[in-house]
Enzyme design. Structure first.
Site, short mmCIF file in Angstrom:
data_model
loop_
_atom_site.label_atom_id
_atom_site.label_comp_id
_atom_site.label_asym_id
_atom_site.label_seq_id
_atom_site.Cartn_x
_atom_site.Cartn_y
_atom_site.Cartn_z
N CYS A 111 65.63 -76.44 21.62
CA CYS A 111 65.11 -76.17 20.27
C CYS A 111 65.64 -77.13 19.22
O CYS A 111 65.12 -77.20 18.10
CB CYS A 111 65.42 -74.73 19.87
N HIS A 251 64.93 -74.21 12.38
CA HIS A 251 64.30 -73.77 13.62
C HIS A 251 63.86 -72.32 13.46
O HIS A 251 64.61 -71.48 12.96
CB HIS A 251 65.28 -73.91 14.78
N ASN A 281 58.50 -68.42 18.20
CA ASN A 281 59.49 -69.47 18.41
C ASN A 281 58.87 -70.53 19.33
O ASN A 281 58.62 -70.27 20.50
CB ASN A 281 60.73 -68.84 19.05
O1 UT7 Z 1 65.25 -70.73 20.08
C1 UT7 Z 1 66.62 -70.68 20.24
C2 UT7 Z 1 67.03 -69.65 21.17
N1 UT7 Z 1 66.74 -68.30 20.89
C3 UT7 Z 1 67.17 -67.59 19.83
O2 UT7 Z 1 67.60 -68.11 18.84
C4 UT7 Z 1 67.17 -66.10 19.91
C5 UT7 Z 1 68.40 -65.53 19.31
N2 UT7 Z 1 68.50 -64.08 19.50
C6 UT7 Z 1 67.67 -63.20 18.90
O3 UT7 Z 1 66.79 -63.58 18.15
C7 UT7 Z 1 67.91 -61.73 19.15
O4 UT7 Z 1 69.14 -61.56 19.81
C8 UT7 Z 1 66.77 -61.08 19.99
C9 UT7 Z 1 65.50 -60.99 19.16
C10 UT7 Z 1 66.51 -61.87 21.24
C11 UT7 Z 1 67.15 -59.65 20.37
O5 UT7 Z 1 67.43 -58.88 19.20
P1 UT7 Z 1 68.75 -57.96 19.14
O6 UT7 Z 1 68.74 -57.29 17.85
O7 UT7 Z 1 69.91 -58.86 19.49
O8 UT7 Z 1 68.44 -56.91 20.24
P2 UT7 Z 1 69.23 -56.57 21.61
O9 UT7 Z 1 69.03 -57.66 22.59
O10 UT7 Z 1 70.64 -56.20 21.25
O11 UT7 Z 1 68.48 -55.30 22.09
C12 UT7 Z 1 68.49 -54.07 21.36
C13 UT7 Z 1 67.70 -53.05 22.13
C14 UT7 Z 1 68.09 -52.97 23.60
O12 UT7 Z 1 67.98 -51.61 24.00
P3 UT7 Z 1 69.30 -50.67 24.10
O13 UT7 Z 1 70.19 -51.35 25.07
O14 UT7 Z 1 69.84 -50.65 22.70
O15 UT7 Z 1 68.74 -49.38 24.55
C15 UT7 Z 1 67.04 -53.76 24.30
O16 UT7 Z 1 66.84 -53.37 25.64
O17 UT7 Z 1 66.30 -53.40 22.12
C16 UT7 Z 1 65.82 -53.45 23.48
N3 UT7 Z 1 64.79 -54.48 23.53
C17 UT7 Z 1 63.51 -54.25 23.20
N4 UT7 Z 1 62.87 -53.15 22.80
C18 UT7 Z 1 61.55 -53.26 22.52
C19 UT7 Z 1 64.93 -55.80 23.87
N5 UT7 Z 1 63.75 -56.42 23.78
C20 UT7 Z 1 62.86 -55.47 23.37
C21 UT7 Z 1 61.48 -55.53 23.08
N6 UT7 Z 1 60.88 -54.39 22.67
N7 UT7 Z 1 60.76 -56.65 23.19
#
Ligand code: UT7
Length: 324
Positions: A111, A251, A281
């Site tokens: 990225c 980004h 993204n």
């Molecule tokens: O391009 C460069 C590289 N990428 C990035 O910059 C991405 C950077 N990271 C992020 O943007 C965020 O960390 C994410 C958007 C990927 C995830 O958001 P988060 O607030 O960190 O969520 P999380 O991974 O901590 O997940 C929270 C909850 C989890 O459930 P539990 O364990 O709390 O029950 C996940 O399983 O949300 C769940 N979850 C979803 N629920 C509905 C994860 N993905 C989804 C989804 N829909 N698509």
């Protein structure tokens, strides 16, 4: 000698996949995706390829600069999702647009790829080796995303953006500050195995499928800490304060990351344009796609002070300050 951007272009696949479409295929919801990422939809390539999107973005960038394909001396394509290992994407683009006088090669810094390519073009042009370059970010990430994995398929989209840059020796214009860095020791945080190496043992990279695997939270923390630091260093080089910058073109990974960076820099969100609601993204294409939209809509005028900053797999990160 430095560079200034004299033309921009972009290309998006025709098909749009909304959050509501994804609700039908994985266990997710429009509300979760919008709240956690800011993304509402993304473009997905069907007929289009990384090369065809990149070539279209280049044609537009040349035309916007009033240049011909034969004028281009260097083509740098940043991508991590090229369909072919050989020849490189940039050579295919060269052939497609008829840029017969250009040297062409690819850069993969995920990225941060477009930013690294722009800084590479600057180094070549500052050395006097070339007078101009097409710098491109192009991705079809949907091909390296497991469409049944809700943790990644809601994030990524396809597209390409390009700029035509030319040598600039006007004092105070063009590139005023540049920072780039890598933290290869943290590569496992965001990885994707090449399909033809599915059988190879590699303790560092255990996933054997050819899809993106990401520890989202780790990348999030890395971005929020590292990006403001490297923007601060680039501003210092440029002799500018954060509030003197007109637009921060970051980004487009997650609106919450952009908001956190704005807060750390003490700058209002109105200076942080974003298009991730509409395109998701798009990795190395994100910065040039947004640049093209802002340029075409007249929101970037000559003399505007910009910060560009990217971060991603590698881990890689970088920022530059430029005066348009
Ligand atoms: O391009 C460069 C590289 N990428 C990035 O910059 C991405 C950077 N990271 C992020 O943007 C965020 O960390 C994410 C958007 C990927 C995830 O958001 P988060 O607030 O960190 O969520 P999380 O991974 O901590 O997940 C929270 C909850 C989890 O459930 P539990 O364990 O709390 O029950 C996940 O399983 O949300 C769940 N979850 C979803 N629920 C509905 C994860 N993905 C989804 C989804 N829909 N698509």
């Amino acid at each position: 000698m430095t560079i200034r951007i004299s033309g921009t272009g972009s290309a998006l696949p025709e098909m749009i996949r909304t959050n509501f479409d994804l609700e039908k295929t994985v266990d997710t919801s429009d509300a979760w995706i919008r709240e956690r990422t800011g993304i509402g939809q993304r473009h997905i390539a069907r007929e289009e390829t990384v090369a065809s999107l990149a070539a279209e973005a280049c044609r537009q960038a040349l035309s916007s600069a009033g240049a011909e394909a034969g004028d281009a001396e260097l083509i740098l394509v940043a991508s991590c999702s090229a369909e072919m290992l050989l020849p490189c994407l940039a050579c295919r683009v060269q052939s497609d647009i008829g840029a017969v006088n250009a040297a062409a090669f690819d850069i993969n810094a995920a990225c941060a790829g477009f930013l690294f390519a722009l800084q590479t073009a600057n180094a070549y042009i500052a050395s006097g080796m070339y007078r101009n370059a097409l710098v491109v970010g192009a991705e079809v990430l949907s091909r390296i995303t497991d469409q049944s994995d809700r943790s990644t398929c809601v994030l990524f989209g396809d597209g390409a953006g390009a700029v035509f840059v030319q040598a600039c020796d006007e004092p105070g214009m063009g590139m005023l500050g540049m920072v780039q860095g890598s933290d290869g020791g943290r590569g496992a945080v965001l990885q994707c195995r090449a399909g033809h190496y599915a059988d190879a043992d590699n303790e560092a990279f255990p996933f054997r499928d050819p899809y993106i695997h990401m520890e989202g939270g780790e990348v999030y923390k890395f971005a929020v800490r590292t990006v403001p630091e490297c923007i601060g260093q680039a501003l210092l080089q440029a002799g500018l304060e954060a509030e003197e910058i007109d637009l921060y073109i970051l980004h487009q990974a997650n609106i919450r990351i952009i908001e956190a960076i704005a807060k750390r820099l003490g700058v209002g969100m109105e200076r942080f344009p974003h298009d991730l609601e509409r395109v998701g993204n798009t990795s190395s294409a994100a910065i040039p796609l947004l640049l093209d939209e802002l340029h075409k809509s007249g929101k970037i005028q000559r003399g505007a002070k910009l910060v560009l900053s990217g971060f991603g797999a590698g881990l890689t990160y970088g920022a530059c300050v430029m005066r348009w």
